[in-house]
Scaffold this motif. Structure first.
Motif, PDB file in Angstrom:
ATOM      1  N   HIS A 363       0.837  -1.213   0.000  1.00 36.25           N
ATOM      2  CA  HIS A 363       0.000   0.000   0.000  1.00 36.25           C
ATOM      3  C   HIS A 363       0.869   1.260   0.000  1.00 36.25           C
ATOM      4  O   HIS A 363       0.571   2.238  -0.716  1.00 36.25           O
ATOM      5  N   ARG A 366       2.519   1.719  -3.501  1.00 39.35           N
ATOM      6  CA  ARG A 366       1.545   2.159  -4.494  1.00 39.35           C
ATOM      7  C   ARG A 366       1.082   3.588  -4.205  1.00 39.35           C
ATOM      8  O   ARG A 366       0.918   4.400  -5.120  1.00 39.35           O
ATOM      9  N   GLY A 367       0.884   3.912  -2.919  1.00 37.64           N
ATOM     10  CA  GLY A 367       0.504   5.279  -2.562  1.00 37.64           C
ATOM     11  C   GLY A 367       1.586   6.289  -2.931  1.00 37.64           C
ATOM     12  O   GLY A 367       1.288   7.392  -3.389  1.00 37.64           O
ATOM     13  N   ASP A 382      -4.290   4.712  -0.133  1.00 36.56           N
ATOM     14  CA  ASP A 382      -3.334   3.639   0.141  1.00 36.56           C
ATOM     15  C   ASP A 382      -2.630   3.859   1.473  1.00 36.56           C
ATOM     16  O   ASP A 382      -2.417   2.907   2.240  1.00 36.56           O
TER      17      ASP A 382
END
Length: 415
Positions: A363, A366-367, A382
């Protein structure tokens, strides 16, 4: 009993009055200043300086500075004039006390007024900040809705184009089938007509006939001899599918055959590539450790190649996608980082305690990629998902707050 300071000095112009009051060795932190438009006092125990001014001053503009053992007043006169003296002369104690009380009352009123003004200003600032935040949220919501609507329209247009293409292809196939059927029917009809013509010609030509007038036999009509028996060799076009050509869908069959050929070529290429590898290079775990070492030496491109080969050997290990996403972040391949992080999250199911750390990293990576692409709303989602997994992570919490402030427009767009 305080000691009255008398060794002060003052000068004036038509608009200003300057007063110097010596502090007599007292520290600046122990000096208490008090002033109104008519009264001035400096208290620095055991000394006291106070004066009822000759004329009113503008208390809002006037200033006082403390330094180098002296207090310097700069007073602005309300009316331009030259004072005969700094203070009113011959002021009795009762008038002085009354002036003091009036000065205290004015100071209290001014303090109340200033407090109310500050409260009003604070409320106005809070209201403005709330309105600004709501406006930014509305704009962000509208932007997201517009993006969704554009994506929906684009998907709808692509679907309609695909349907139209399928419809045209289907119509073309049906038209081709109709043409082939008509051609076959035409050939059958033609053969049938030829047979009818041949049968009619045979029936109308007897071997012998007599004339009506003479009754004599006419000469025999010679007919061709019967054909000799034989065989005809028929060659059919070789086909992969068992159906007849006129009953098949040629375009779909050719597309299927092309996909099968491409798949075979890809498999053969992979096999030939793997044949050149050493025994340890065919182990995904060995390749994973090699990728980590390359990443540690900042050789990110080589690390990506190691993870690519490991994923080719085993595409079910989420750690390979997670590590490759970190490499793509370093190489600024942001869309690939998002894709690998999403793939890792898909493989990290079901969410359990053993894979919590890996899910949080996926997360966060990806964030980070979303934020680098200035998609702060998606990036914040995320980071919040990572905080649900690890709520005590102060670094992630601080980054999430910073992203939230960027969305609200309170800090520059940078992480």
């Amino acid at each position: 009993m305080p000691l009255i300071v008398k060794d002060y000095s003052w000068t004036q112009t038509e608009t200003l009055v300057y007063i110097n009051v010596p502090l007599k060795g007292v520290k600046a932190g122990k000096v208490d200043l008090f002033s109104t438009d008519e009264y001035l006092k400096v208290n620095f125990p055991p000394f006291l300086f106070e004066v009822i001014l000759y004329a009113p001053i503008d208390d809002n503009k006037s200033v006082a500075k403390i330094g180098n053992g002296v207090v310097i007043f700069t007073l602005y006169k309300k009316e331009e004039s030259i004072w005969e003296s700094l203070a009113l002369m011959n002021v009795d104690k009762e008038t002085l006390q009354k002036k003091r009380e009036n000065a205290v009352l004015k100071a209290q009123e001014k303090a109340v007024t200033d407090t109310e003004a500050k409260a009003i200003k604070k409320r106005e600032n809070e209201k403005y900040a709330l309105e600004t935040m709501m406006k930014l949220e509305d704009e962000e919501r509208k932007r997201i809705e517009e993006m969704k609507e554009q994506e929906r329209r684009r998907a709808t247009e692509e679907l309609e184009q695909w349907k139209e293409k399928q419809r045209k292809e289907e119509e073309e196939k049906k038209a081709q089938q109709r043409r082939e059927i008509q051609k076959l029917e035409h050939e059958k009809k033609k053969k049938k007509d030829e047979m009818k013509t041949y049968s009619k010609s045979v029936s109308e030509c007897p071997r012998k006939r007599t004339t009506a007038k003479t009754g004599r036999k006419s000469e025999e009509i010679s007919l061709p001899a019967p054909r000799s028996a034989g065989s005809i060799k028929i060659q059919f076009t070789p086909r992969v599918f068992p159906t007849a050509l006129r009953e098949s869908r040629v375009a779909e069959e050719e597309a299927w055959l092309k996909k099968q050929a491409d798949a075979r070529r890809a498999v053969n290429a992979d096999v030939s590539e793997l044949k050149d590898l050493k025994e340890e290079e065919r182990n995904p775990d060995w390749l994973k450790e090699k990728g980590k070492k390359l990443f540690a030496t900042q050789n990110y491109l080589a690390a990506v190649n190691a993870y690519n080969l490991a994923i080719q050997l085993n595409h079910k290990l989420p750690i390979l996608y997670l590590n490759r996403a970190a490499c793509h972040l370093k190489l600024r391949n942001l869309h690939k980082a998002i894709e690998d992080s999403s793939k890792a999250l898909d493989l990290l199911t079901p969410p359990v305690a053993d894979n919590a750390d890996a899910r949080a990293k996926a997360h966060i990576r990806r964030g980070t990629a979303f934020c680098e692409l200035e998609l702060y709303a998606e990036g914040l989602q995320d980071y919040q998902a990572a905080l649900k997994i690890d709520p005590r992570n102060e670094t992630v919490n601080a980054d999430a707050e910073k992203i939230s402030k960027i969305i609200q427009g309170t800090v520059p767009d940078s992480l």
